[in-house]
Write a protein that holds these residues in place. Structure first.
Motif, short mmCIF file in Angstrom:
data_model
loop_
_atom_site.label_atom_id
_atom_site.label_comp_id
_atom_site.label_asym_id
_atom_site.label_seq_id
_atom_site.Cartn_x
_atom_site.Cartn_y
_atom_site.Cartn_z
N GLU A 1 38.66 34.64 47.61
CA GLU A 1 38.18 34.93 46.25
C GLU A 1 39.29 35.19 45.23
O GLU A 1 39.11 34.90 44.05
CB GLU A 1 37.26 36.17 46.28
N LYS B 1 34.27 48.12 43.45
CA LYS B 1 32.91 47.98 42.94
C LYS B 1 32.69 46.63 42.28
O LYS B 1 31.59 46.08 42.31
CB LYS B 1 32.62 49.10 41.94
N LYS B 2 33.74 46.10 41.64
CA LYS B 2 33.62 44.81 40.97
C LYS B 2 34.90 44.01 41.19
O LYS B 2 35.92 44.55 41.59
CB LYS B 2 33.35 44.99 39.47
N LYS B 3 34.81 42.72 40.94
CA LYS B 3 35.92 41.81 41.25
C LYS B 3 37.19 42.21 40.51
O LYS B 3 38.29 42.08 41.05
CB LYS B 3 35.53 40.37 40.89
N SER B 4 37.06 42.73 39.29
CA SER B 4 38.25 43.09 38.51
C SER B 4 39.04 44.21 39.17
O SER B 4 40.25 44.33 38.96
CB SER B 4 37.84 43.51 37.09
N ASP B 5 38.37 45.05 40.00
CA ASP B 5 39.07 46.13 40.69
C ASP B 5 40.13 45.57 41.64
O ASP B 5 41.28 46.01 41.64
CB ASP B 5 38.08 47.00 41.48
#
Length: 453
Positions: free
Chosen positions: A382, A410-414
């Motif tokens: 990813e 929690k989200k991809k940006s993390d």
């Protein structure tokens, strides 16, 4: 593809340093008073020889280096080292100078210089006989590119085997092997170790793609520059014969001294922590963990280390024994976390056993945090450039962690921000940066972090 470059090359510089120091100490032993060879003198000589050679670049000799350059490096090294050598007797021997000292320095200067040039010329002869070569290809069809091709063909002692040139502009030359895309495939199939790109023959996007390709496949990239490219801060200008070549600047972890500095710091720091803190704190935590819940004190989990080498990462168990420990990371209000475990995770005390991992050599005090294997497999698919963070040892703490990117994703940006900061650390490492991260880690532990659960 695993390149042959650097397979054993990393050993050459340390072995040459050891050989030169052996010559120096042998000369001192043979010609001078034997009581000079004590621990104080030995540490002094070793320290200054290595320090001076680092700044004079005495051991930075390559297959294309001119003999005049080698002579200049030798003169610089010995001029500065002799000042340090004679200063020892001023500082520690009350100005004692005897005739044998001059014989000693003349001896090791002559011997080291002789063997330095001998080694250089023996390597040239070895390359002429077909050894120690590098497979190279050229991208581009300009006069400059063809000059490089001609040089490789004529100067066999440089140890380059020219395998063909590639260009989107079709050429009738016998050496022409296809377009740029075909050249990238060719590089994989034929174990190419260096790619030379003529800047004007490729578009900016092609250059970007080629550089990404070479980084991913551990292939050396060299640029045949246009005039304005010579002033790029991201590259070092070198010459092969009279042809200017741009070489990407060496990243910190591509240098032997970076790994040496980090390893010395890791051992010293981890030893201090183990003796001064872990020796009394771990027994106390063992009692608290055992009273709080059933199960082992230590929790171990397989993680990926440098270059994919796996190891057991140790922590203090902070959860109840469960079947999902190796599949699911901790989340907020996780019911698996014990009462004492919540305190351990909040204060990061559960990470303390990883100092044993550092002493074993599996981890470093500072570096990208190692993820669970199941997470690594997911992020590899990813996140772009995720694999770069695995090129160095994982750390107990890291730049991403002290910058607020730790704990649950929690989200991809993390994870994207975590990887971005890890790569920034790898590309911009310095010993000062490591110290800043260590101090910031201690400060964050005292202050507390919202993501520490």
């Amino acid at each position: 593809m695993k390149s042959k470059i650097g397979q054993y090359s990393f050993l050459i510089k340390p072995l040459l340093i050891i050989a030169d120091l052996f010559i120096i100490f042998s000369s001192v032993f043979y010609f001078s008073a034997k009581d000079y060879l004590n621990l104080q003198f030995s540490i002094y000589i070793i320290f200054f020889w290595i320090l001076i050679s680092y700044y004079t670049k005495f051991y930075n000799v390559y297959r294309y280096t001119h003999t005049a350059k080698i002579l200049g490096l030798t003169l610089s090294q010995f001029f500065i080292f002799l000042l340090a050598f004679f200063s020892y007797f001023t500082l520690f021997r009350e100005g004692e100078l005897i005739r044998e000292q001059y014989i000693t320095v003349i001896t090791f200067i002559v011997i080291i210089t002789f063997f330095k040039f001998l080694f250089f010329y023996l390597l040239k002869k070895y390359r002429l006989s077909g050894g120690n070569y590098r497979n190279v290809i050229v991208f581009g069809n300009s006069k400059s590119a063809l000059n490089v091709v001609s040089l490789f063909s004529k100067k066999q002692d440089l140890g380059y085997r020219f395998r063909g040139f590639f260009s989107d502009k079709v050429s009738k030359s016998k050496s022409y092997s296809g377009n740029i895309k075909e050249g990238l495939k060719f590089a994989i199939l034929h174990e190419i170790e260096e790619i030379y790109c003529e800047v004007n023959s490729l578009t900016p996007q092609q250059l970007k793609d080629v550089r990404s390709f070479t980084n991913k496949n551990n292939i050396e990239l060299r640029l045949i520059p246009e005039n304005k490219a010579i002033y790029s801060k991201s590259f070092i200008l070198e010459y092969i014969g009279t042809i200017p070549i741009l070489k990407p600047k060496q990243l910190p972890f591509e240098r032997f001294e970076t790994h040496l500095t980090k390893r010395i710091f890791d051992i010293l720091f981890s030893t201090l922590v183990s003796v001064l803190i872990l020796s009394w704190l771990l027994p106390i935590l063992w009692v608290l963990v055992k009273l709080d819940s059933k199960g082992p004190f230590f929790f171990k989990q397989i993680r990926d280390g440098a270059d994919g080498k796996q190891f057991y990462c140790y922590k203090i168990r902070s959860m109840k024994v469960n079947g999902n420990a190796h599949k699911l990371g901790a989340i907020k209000n996780d019911k698996r976390i014990t009462n004492i475990g919540a305190f351990l995770r909040r204060t990061s005390l559960d990470e303390l056993p990883q100092f044993f991992n550092v002493l074993k050599g599996d981890m470093s005090v500072v570096g990208p945090r190692p993820h669970m294997n199941i997470q690594t497999e997911k992020y590899l698919k990813e996140i772009e450039n995720y694999l770069i963070r695995n090129s160095v040892k994982p750390g107990i703490t890291g730049l991403a962690q002290v910058s607020g990117f730790r704990g649950e994703v929690k989200k991809k940006s993390d994870i994207e921000n975590r990887v971005r900061l890890d790569i920034f650390y790898i590309e911009n490492w310095s010993f000062i940066l490591d110290l800043k991260i260590v101090f910031q880690t201690v400060f964050n532990v005292v202050k507390g972090q919202e993501q520490a659960y």
